[in-house]
Design an enzyme around this catalytic site. Structure first.
Site, short mmCIF file in Angstrom:
data_model
loop_
_atom_site.label_atom_id
_atom_site.label_comp_id
_atom_site.label_asym_id
_atom_site.label_seq_id
_atom_site.Cartn_x
_atom_site.Cartn_y
_atom_site.Cartn_z
N LYS A 184 0.88 -1.17 0.00
CA LYS A 184 0.00 0.00 0.00
C LYS A 184 0.91 1.21 0.00
O LYS A 184 1.79 1.33 0.87
CB LYS A 184 -0.82 0.02 1.29
CG LYS A 184 -2.23 -0.50 1.14
CD LYS A 184 -2.91 -0.50 2.48
CE LYS A 184 -3.83 0.68 2.69
NZ LYS A 184 -4.39 0.70 4.07
O1 G3P Z 1 -6.95 1.61 6.19
C1 G3P Z 1 -7.30 2.83 5.63
C2 G3P Z 1 -8.61 3.42 6.03
O2 G3P Z 1 -9.61 2.45 6.11
C3 G3P Z 1 -8.61 4.41 7.14
O3 G3P Z 1 -9.86 4.52 7.71
O4 G3P Z 1 -11.29 5.13 9.63
O5 G3P Z 1 -8.92 5.98 9.54
O6 G3P Z 1 -10.66 6.87 7.99
P1 G3P Z 1 -10.19 5.70 8.77
#
Ligand code: G3P
Length: 210
Positions: free
Chosen positions: A84
């Site tokens: 990633k």
């Molecule tokens: O893994 C990346 C993503 O899902 C981050 O999510 O909840 O931190 O916006 P969030």
């Protein structure tokens, strides 16, 4: 259409794997930091727990260090580690260099332009942040829809991330996401509905009183 767990927690990974149908696990530095463990150790555990791909995010500060980190992560399980890579112009070059040998997902995408550039660089996946985009830009599913348009004719697939509820997950799918990645609690909530529980209880009651 694959479903990924968005977590670096080994217990979450075991629970999700036991469901029998998850496609893999996506991690990010914040999720790994919560474990209090070394990133590559967590990666090594996750590839043992789940059958599918494990997405590992490059975090080293310089391009050269991220390149080394990429090969180190890939070396842990070459057939099932996907890199990633946060989307910046500098990292597009990094993906262009790596994508011939290692599958790459460009992440933290907030515009169709970034998705377009990820395709040019050779990424296999693009990862838009749906909930954050709704919060910060106004329309997360709209972002997914625009990215799907941009991807037309390419084989690059969208993994919608930053999903906080079943409704948000389905909005992302309806907007054109090929895959979803979500925290365990959202995955577990997706198959439930209070009316299903009510109906099951009614069936059970009829059976008992027959
Ligand atoms: O893994 C990346 C993503 O899902 C981050 O999510 O909840 O931190 O916006 P969030």
């Amino acid at each position: 259409m694959g479903l990924y767990l968005d977590s670096a927690d080994v217990d979450d990974a075991r629970t999700a794997q036991e469901l029998g149908f998850i496609e893999g696990v996506t991690t990010n530095p914040a999720l790994i930091a919560r474990t209090g463990r070394a990133p590559l150790e967590v990666l090594a555990d996750l590839v043992e727990i789940v059958d599918g791909n494990v997405f590992y995010q490059l975090t080293s500060p310089t391009l050269e260090q991220r390149l080394d980190e990429a090969w180190e992560a890939y070396g842990i399980r070459p057939d099932r580690v996907v890199l990633k890579v946060p989307t910046t112009t500098e990292n597009l070059s990094l993906v262009a260099e790596l994508a011939h040998d290692i599958e790459c997902a460009m992440t933290a995408i907030f515009s169709p332009a970034q998705a377009y550039m990820a395709v040019q660089a050779g990424a296999r996946y693009v990862i838009p942040y749906v909930s954050r985009a709704t919060r910060l830009l106004g329309d997360g599913p709209g972002l997914v829809r625009a990215i799907r348009d941009v991807l037309s004719g390419s084989e690059v697939e969208i993994i919608a991330a930053s999903i906080e509820s079943p409704d948000e997950a389905i909005d992302a799918v309806r907007a054109g996401a090929h895959h979803l990645t979500m925290p365990l609690q959202v995955i577990m909530a997706m198959g439930e509905h209070e009316l299903s529980q009510q109906t099951i209880a009614e069936f059970a009651a009829s059976w008992e009183t027959k």
